[in-house]
Write an enzyme that holds these catalytic residues in place. Structure first.
Site, PDB file in Angstrom:
ATOM      1  N   HIS A 179     -11.629   8.751   7.317  1.00  0.00           N
ATOM      2  CA  HIS A 179     -11.315   7.318   7.395  1.00  0.00           C
ATOM      3  C   HIS A 179     -10.789   6.896   8.764  1.00  0.00           C
ATOM      4  CE1 HIS A 179     -10.233   3.420   5.845  1.00  0.00           C
ATOM      5  NE2 HIS A 179      -8.943   3.606   6.042  1.00  0.00           N
ATOM      6  N   GLU A 222       0.851  -1.193   0.000  1.00  0.00           N
ATOM      7  CA  GLU A 222       0.000   0.000   0.000  1.00  0.00           C
ATOM      8  C   GLU A 222       0.885   1.240   0.000  1.00  0.00           C
ATOM      9  OE1 GLU A 222      -4.189  -0.891   2.071  1.00  0.00           O
ATOM     10  OE2 GLU A 222      -2.511  -1.411   3.314  1.00  0.00           O
ATOM     11  N   ARG A 270      -1.365   8.440   9.444  1.00  0.00           N
ATOM     12  CA  ARG A 270      -1.126   7.013   9.658  1.00  0.00           C
ATOM     13  C   ARG A 270      -0.679   6.314   8.371  1.00  0.00           C
ATOM     14  NH1 ARG A 270      -4.618   2.405   9.005  1.00  0.00           N
ATOM     15  NH2 ARG A 270      -5.940   3.914   7.964  1.00  0.00           N
ATOM     16  N   ARG A 329      -1.215   9.184   2.093  1.00  0.00           N
ATOM     17  CA  ARG A 329      -2.643   9.426   1.910  1.00  0.00           C
ATOM     18  C   ARG A 329      -3.070  10.877   1.928  1.00  0.00           C
ATOM     19  NH1 ARG A 329      -5.529   4.700   5.286  1.00  0.00           N
ATOM     20  NH2 ARG A 329      -4.814   3.148   3.807  1.00  0.00           N
ATOM     21  N   HIS A 359      -9.285   9.073   3.633  1.00  0.00           N
ATOM     22  CA  HIS A 359      -8.862   8.072   2.651  1.00  0.00           C
ATOM     23  C   HIS A 359      -9.157   8.638   1.266  1.00  0.00           C
ATOM     24  CE1 HIS A 359      -8.439   4.348   0.444  1.00  0.00           C
ATOM     25  NE2 HIS A 359      -7.976   3.759   1.528  1.00  0.00           N
TER      26      HIS A 359
HETATM   27  C1  SIN Z   1      -7.339   0.345   2.487  1.00  0.00           C
HETATM   28  O1  SIN Z   1      -7.568  -0.839   2.254  1.00  0.00           O
HETATM   29  O2  SIN Z   1      -7.138   1.176   1.608  1.00  0.00           O
HETATM   30  C2  SIN Z   1      -7.360   0.807   3.899  1.00  0.00           C
HETATM   31  C3  SIN Z   1      -6.222   0.302   4.633  1.00  0.00           C
HETATM   32  C4  SIN Z   1      -6.006   1.148   5.864  1.00  0.00           C
HETATM   33  O3  SIN Z   1      -6.704   2.136   6.066  1.00  0.00           O
HETATM   34  O4  SIN Z   1      -5.100   0.843   6.625  1.00  0.00           O
END
Ligand code: SIN
Length: 519
Positions: free
Chosen positions: A351, A115, A386, A290, A243
């Site tokens: 989020h 990610e 985060r 993010r 998010h």
């Molecule tokens: C996501 O799957 O994009 C969220 C993961 C997260 O917020 O840690």
């Protein structure tokens, strides 16, 4: 008198891991949730996964990535603790005890995904329903313990403390200490005092204080509001993470489009068909932190005026989307979007709460016998923002740590002290309150927070949100004192308190940093 060694408010990853590890120490535990289903919580909806030690990874590298995402204002001790203990705890509790079915490769080794802002592939996942797999795994492990009592449809109202509630005048001169909670039993419609040697708040996040969110409806900051009223310190409340990609559709609300899609190659695209992220972050592009990605989308939407951008999932070539992302594929398909053939319309949404109830490395708050873990706690791990998939890890590590070490700290309140705590005093009016008024106030909070304390803040917007919330909070406190108690009214009262805490912190911090962005 109802007494447990430990009362835990909330049944997500932090609550359940604290419950099982306390039960393993021989303690009597009560887990309280306001929901009908014990598994209904933020954890259940997490898609991406949980960080562990991935390929070519090290504790030092994970610490570096967490600190960079948090703009280096994280608590370094807490980051090191989670980075070091995390992989072991995942192995012991999630893989070993809870038997969570994480995805594996053909050779049966664990499959890691990636990610944004992670240096390596290090995220364990159960396709795109990782939270659900973790929650159900932990729950079935927890259900093996006779010493864990689950009380569902119980809404915790306030923490009982000696200083606030005892009728013995000498208690007000003592240090505040948590003695349990007052909770509304929704089925019987009565408020009961539940006493305990310690209380752990694991009541989840605050996303539903904002008009657009990936969170379930119950995420209104219950834990933060309760702790605040009890006098506990709150920290970093200005840091609400947005998010970048939640599905933009009339009929499906609150549905996350996981960042791991970008981890696998999906790209953000504006409505002119331009992949725009390289204009905002040349190096990391779609995998930038993010806050940067959310602001880039905000800017594109502002310029274009049409309310959304696209995530182009068709550029993912090597994997089958229905196979790897079944929940996202099916949900999008149900509203006529085939993510293997066309881009998905997305918007940013509230989020994750990076701030919360201030706790030390042991999960202790500033009030004796009161602990906090998970999203409602501020351990300092996340700093100003985060890193993806670190929150389930933090909840797990702190939950387990608290449960394992709480035994020596528990103090059963003496009979005289318990006898000095009054029964709940009901408001005079026993009539139901007009739901239109409650709904309208909640919508008012959500619109106000989204527009004035959202992705892009200004001093003027924040001053307005503070003033509007001040006005609202007086009115809501009046409702609360005169209306028949209900889940909605308790949530509304908590919502306005927590929104006020966020607005006040945002107004005080005049430095743009992480997800607190001031224009
Ligand atoms: C996501 O799957 O994009 C969220 C993961 C997260 O917020 O840690």
């Amino acid at each position: 008198m109802v007494y447990f060694d430990v009362i835990i408010v909330g049944s997500g990853v932090a609550g359940l891991s604290a419950a099982v590890s306390a039960a393993e120490q021989g303690l009597d535990v009560c887990v309280l949730t306001k929901e009908k289903e014990i598994s209904e919580c933020n954890t259940f909806y997490a898609q991406g996964g949980i960080v562990s030690d991935g390929e070519n990874d090290s504790t030092g590298l994970l610490v570096k990535d967490i600190m960079a995402a948090g703009s280096n204002i994280n608590c370094i001790g807490a980051v090191r603790y989670v980075a070091k203990q995390g992989p072991k705890t995942v192995q012991e509790y999630l893989i070993g005890k809870a038997k969570v079915p994480f995805c594996r490769k053909e050779d049966n080794s664990l499959d890691w995904t990636r990610e944004a802002a992670h240096s390596v592939r290090r995220i364990l996942h159960a396709k795109d329903e990782s939270g659900k797999a973790i929650e159900l795994g932990l729950l079935s492990y927890a259900e093996k313990f006779k010493s864990i009592t689950f009380l569902n449809e119980y809404v915790a109202i306030d923490i009982i403390t000696n200083t606030h509630h005892s009728r013995r005048s000498e208690e007000r001169y003592r240090k505040p200490r948590a003695l349990g909670v007052y909770a509304l039993d929704l089925k019987k419609e009565v408020v009961v005092p539940l006493f305990s040697g310690a209380v752990i708040l694991a009541a989840g996040g605050v996303g539903n204080l904002f008009q657009h969110t990936s969170n379930p409806k119950g995420a209104v900051g219950d834990g933060v509001a309760m702790a605040y009223r009890a006098g506990a310190a709150i920290l970093n409340a200005e840091f609400v993470q947005f998010h970048p990609t939640v599905l933009f559709h009339r009929d499906v609300k609150r549905f996350l489009i996981s960042e791991s899609l970008r981890g696998e190659g999906a790209k953000l695209m504006n409505r002119n068909g331009e992949y725009f992220m390289s204009r905002y972050n040349q190096e990391q592009k779609d995998l930038a932190p993010r806050d940067e990605v959310a602001r880039a989308i905000y800017r594109e939407i502002e310029m274009d005026g049409n309310g959304y951008v696209y995530l182009d999932t068709t550029c993912i070539k090597d994997i089958s989307l229905p196979d790897r992302f079944p929940a996202i594929y099916t949900t999008c398909k149900s509203v006529g979007i085939d993510i293997s053939k066309e881009p998905v319309p997305v918007v940013p949404a509230a989020h994750y709460f990076c701030g919360g109830i201030k706790v030390d490395l042991s999960g202790k708050t500033s009030i004796k016998n009161l602990y906090a873990a998970g999203e409602n706690a501020c351990t300092g791990v996340h700093g100003a923002n985060r890193l993806a998939s670190v929150s389930l890890l933090e909840g797990l590590v702190y939950g387990v740590h608290i449960g394992k070490n709480i035994k020596d700290e528990i103090r059963k309140p003496k009979k005289e002290l318990i006898a000095s705590i009054p029964e709940w005093i009901y408001p005079r009016a026993e009539e139901d309150f007009d739901p239109v008024l409650i709904n309208h106030d909640m919508i008012n909070i959500q619109m106000t927070m989204w527009n004035y304390a959202g992705i892009v803040r200004t001093q003027k917007r924040l001053t307005r949100v503070r003033n509007d919330l001040n006005y609202l909070s007086h009115r809501i406190e009046q409702f609360y004192k005169t209306a028949k108690l209900s889940r909605d009214i308790i949530e509304l009262r908590n919502a306005v308190v927590t929104a006020g805490i966020i607005a006040e912190a945002a107004l005080k911090n005049q430095t743009s940093i992480g997800c607190h962005y001031i224009r």
